[in-house]
Design a protein around this motif. Sequence first.
Motif, PDB file in Angstrom:
ATOM      1  N   LEU A 339      15.366   1.306  -4.968  1.00  0.00           N
ATOM      2  CA  LEU A 339      16.446   1.974  -5.686  1.00  0.00           C
ATOM      3  C   LEU A 339      17.179   0.951  -6.538  1.00  0.00           C
ATOM      4  CD1 LEU A 339      17.949   4.304  -2.912  1.00  0.00           C
ATOM      5  CD2 LEU A 339      16.301   4.894  -4.706  1.00  0.00           C
ATOM      6  N   LEU A 340      17.322   1.271  -7.803  1.00  0.00           N
ATOM      7  CA  LEU A 340      18.008   0.405  -8.753  1.00  0.00           C
ATOM      8  C   LEU A 340      19.413   0.950  -8.979  1.00  0.00           C
ATOM      9  CD1 LEU A 340      17.981  -1.911 -10.823  1.00  0.00           C
ATOM     10  CD2 LEU A 340      16.985  -0.311 -12.467  1.00  0.00           C
ATOM     11  N   ILE A 341      20.418   0.117  -8.677  1.00  0.00           N
ATOM     12  CA  ILE A 341      21.811   0.501  -8.881  1.00  0.00           C
ATOM     13  C   ILE A 341      22.293  -0.133 -10.184  1.00  0.00           C
ATOM     14  CG2 ILE A 341      24.145   0.428  -7.934  1.00  0.00           C
ATOM     15  CD1 ILE A 341      22.972   0.277  -5.166  1.00  0.00           C
ATOM     16  N   GLU A 342      22.751   0.712 -11.101  1.00  0.00           N
ATOM     17  CA  GLU A 342      23.144   0.250 -12.424  1.00  0.00           C
ATOM     18  C   GLU A 342      24.601   0.604 -12.695  1.00  0.00           C
ATOM     19  OE1 GLU A 342      19.111   0.511 -15.038  1.00  0.00           O
ATOM     20  OE2 GLU A 342      19.942   2.456 -14.427  1.00  0.00           O
ATOM     21  N   PRO A 343      25.468  -0.401 -12.921  1.00  0.00           N
ATOM     22  CA  PRO A 343      26.869  -0.115 -13.242  1.00  0.00           C
ATOM     23  C   PRO A 343      27.006   0.445 -14.648  1.00  0.00           C
ATOM     24  CG  PRO A 343      26.426  -2.473 -13.351  1.00  0.00           C
ATOM     25  CD  PRO A 343      25.164  -1.831 -12.854  1.00  0.00           C
ATOM     26  N   GLU A 357       8.440   2.380 -16.024  1.00  0.00           N
ATOM     27  CA  GLU A 357       8.462   1.277 -15.060  1.00  0.00           C
ATOM     28  C   GLU A 357       7.338   1.416 -14.040  1.00  0.00           C
ATOM     29  OE1 GLU A 357      13.312   0.655 -15.391  1.00  0.00           O
ATOM     30  OE2 GLU A 357      12.444   1.978 -13.872  1.00  0.00           O
ATOM     31  N   ASN A 358       7.080   2.634 -13.599  1.00  0.00           N
ATOM     32  CA  ASN A 358       5.963   2.859 -12.668  1.00  0.00           C
ATOM     33  C   ASN A 358       4.620   2.522 -13.325  1.00  0.00           C
ATOM     34  OD1 ASN A 358       7.141   3.663 -10.202  1.00  0.00           O
ATOM     35  ND2 ASN A 358       7.588   5.695 -11.039  1.00  0.00           N
ATOM     36  N   ARG A 359       4.496   2.827 -14.607  1.00  0.00           N
ATOM     37  CA  ARG A 359       3.255   2.482 -15.321  1.00  0.00           C
ATOM     38  C   ARG A 359       3.061   0.966 -15.349  1.00  0.00           C
ATOM     39  NH1 ARG A 359       3.964   6.889 -19.048  1.00  0.00           N
ATOM     40  NH2 ARG A 359       5.178   5.527 -20.423  1.00  0.00           N
ATOM     41  N   GLN A 360       4.131   0.249 -15.562  1.00  0.00           N
ATOM     42  CA  GLN A 360       4.044  -1.209 -15.601  1.00  0.00           C
ATOM     43  C   GLN A 360       3.645  -1.772 -14.234  1.00  0.00           C
ATOM     44  OE1 GLN A 360       7.751  -2.719 -17.106  1.00  0.00           O
ATOM     45  NE2 GLN A 360       7.607  -1.582 -19.032  1.00  0.00           N
ATOM     46  N   ALA A 368       9.403  -6.761  -8.730  1.00  0.00           N
ATOM     47  CA  ALA A 368      10.376  -7.793  -9.081  1.00  0.00           C
ATOM     48  C   ALA A 368      10.346  -8.080 -10.573  1.00  0.00           C
ATOM     49  CB  ALA A 368      10.098  -9.065  -8.283  1.00  0.00           C
ATOM     50  N   GLU A 369       9.151  -8.187 -11.154  1.00  0.00           N
ATOM     51  CA  GLU A 369       9.012  -8.504 -12.575  1.00  0.00           C
ATOM     52  C   GLU A 369       9.520  -7.369 -13.456  1.00  0.00           C
ATOM     53  OE1 GLU A 369       5.084 -11.418 -12.579  1.00  0.00           O
ATOM     54  OE2 GLU A 369       4.821  -9.246 -12.370  1.00  0.00           O
ATOM     55  N   VAL A 370       9.338  -6.139 -12.999  1.00  0.00           N
ATOM     56  CA  VAL A 370       9.722  -4.984 -13.810  1.00  0.00           C
ATOM     57  C   VAL A 370      11.209  -4.653 -13.666  1.00  0.00           C
ATOM     58  CG1 VAL A 370       9.344  -2.504 -14.164  1.00  0.00           C
ATOM     59  CG2 VAL A 370       7.404  -4.012 -13.698  1.00  0.00           C
ATOM     60  N   LEU A 371      11.744  -4.724 -12.444  1.00  0.00           N
ATOM     61  CA  LEU A 371      13.073  -4.178 -12.176  1.00  0.00           C
ATOM     62  C   LEU A 371      14.190  -5.210 -12.105  1.00  0.00           C
ATOM     63  CD1 LEU A 371      12.008  -1.547  -9.489  1.00  0.00           C
ATOM     64  CD2 LEU A 371      12.561  -1.118 -11.889  1.00  0.00           C
ATOM     65  N   LEU A 372      13.923  -6.382 -11.518  1.00  0.00           N
ATOM     66  CA  LEU A 372      15.002  -7.351 -11.338  1.00  0.00           C
ATOM     67  C   LEU A 372      15.643  -7.816 -12.649  1.00  0.00           C
ATOM     68  CD1 LEU A 372      14.055  -9.651  -8.326  1.00  0.00           C
ATOM     69  CD2 LEU A 372      15.876  -7.957  -8.486  1.00  0.00           C
TER      70      LEU A 372
END
Length: 387
Positions: A339-343, A357-360, A368-372
């Motif tokens: 889960l990505l929390i975005e302010p 992002e899932n495709r990547q 980590a490479e896609v989301l962080l």
Amino acid sequence: MHVTRVELKNWRNFRDVNVCLGSRTYLIGANASGKSNFLDVFRFLRSLAQSEGGGLQRALKDRGGLTKLRSLHARRDPEVRIVLEVADEAENGTPVTWSYTLSLKSEGKGQQRVMVSEEHVSRDGKTLLKRPDESDRGDRERLTQTHLEQIAANAEFRPLAEFFASVTYLHLVPQLLKHGDEISGRVLEHDPFGQGLLQRIAKTPMKTRDARLRRIEQALKKAVPLFSNLRFVQDLVSGLWHLEANFAHWRVHGAWQREDQFSDGTLRLIGLLWALQDGDGPLLLEEPELSLNDGIVENIPLMIDRVLRGRKKRASSRQVLVSTHSETLLQNPSGDVILLIEPGNNGSTVRQPNEEENRQIEGGLTPAEVLLPKTRPTGMEQSDLFA
């Protein structure tokens, strides 16, 4: 039991959240985006459900009252709302779905008390509790408490109350454990920072305690250089219990050290391994990668699964929620929910990876490479700190 969905309205950073959880869920986000506040939903419900938790009013007081709990982004609708869906399995193996809803509002007059504006419990779509009811309307004092916290009122949904009460939270602070004798301070309720870890170990039945410590010893032999043995001993003078570890040394019998001489990483690893074995309910872990070598961190997901698989059937399916900033930890969390929390200007949002992002990730990149990168602050290189 597993929490499968969380819905929030006006809870701390979050104005509106509706997300699904997995048996292993990783929360990522920038500093102050709301990772700890998201986990606090489960701690809040635990405070309501545990007999010694103090109930609704105590849980609110511990958090500074409803005004501190309610999102700053709440405008025309100030109600705070929590909805949890929980998957269970009956004794005959039949799937069971629970739903619990709790909404809170300020009384708005008089004593300005916080009142239950809605409490709803259902099992497989059948309503077991719906408040306010006639009794509540005849005696509004009743609305200062939830039925979740009352043994006389939660009989029909007690398995759900016991599940909430079984939540464990750990964010071990090694210094509190190392210097416990000198600090001699008050241990916070449920000991979230591990200050009372030694006392908890001492209170565990000896057979269970020894079995758990043996498993921890085996893990430490692989993770900590020169580590040899682990034992739990009582000081005959003070009566206090201590962990002692033996390390390979030029002396024949090695060198024994007490917990105040352990590294921070060793203590955090011991705390993590003990927490995984202690209890069956949801386990909330805050940044378990701290103080640990990357070689250990990358194996934390595997470690969690192996420890839980080695336990009885009910405990082996234990739900674990992890907040993290670690690229190493997220290299390969196969099959887990991230889960990505975005302010944002209207509060933080929570989401799973989107289609792109899932495709990547399916194309070979790690989560980590896609989301962080999307959790990192922008413009830090232009800050005056680096001028």
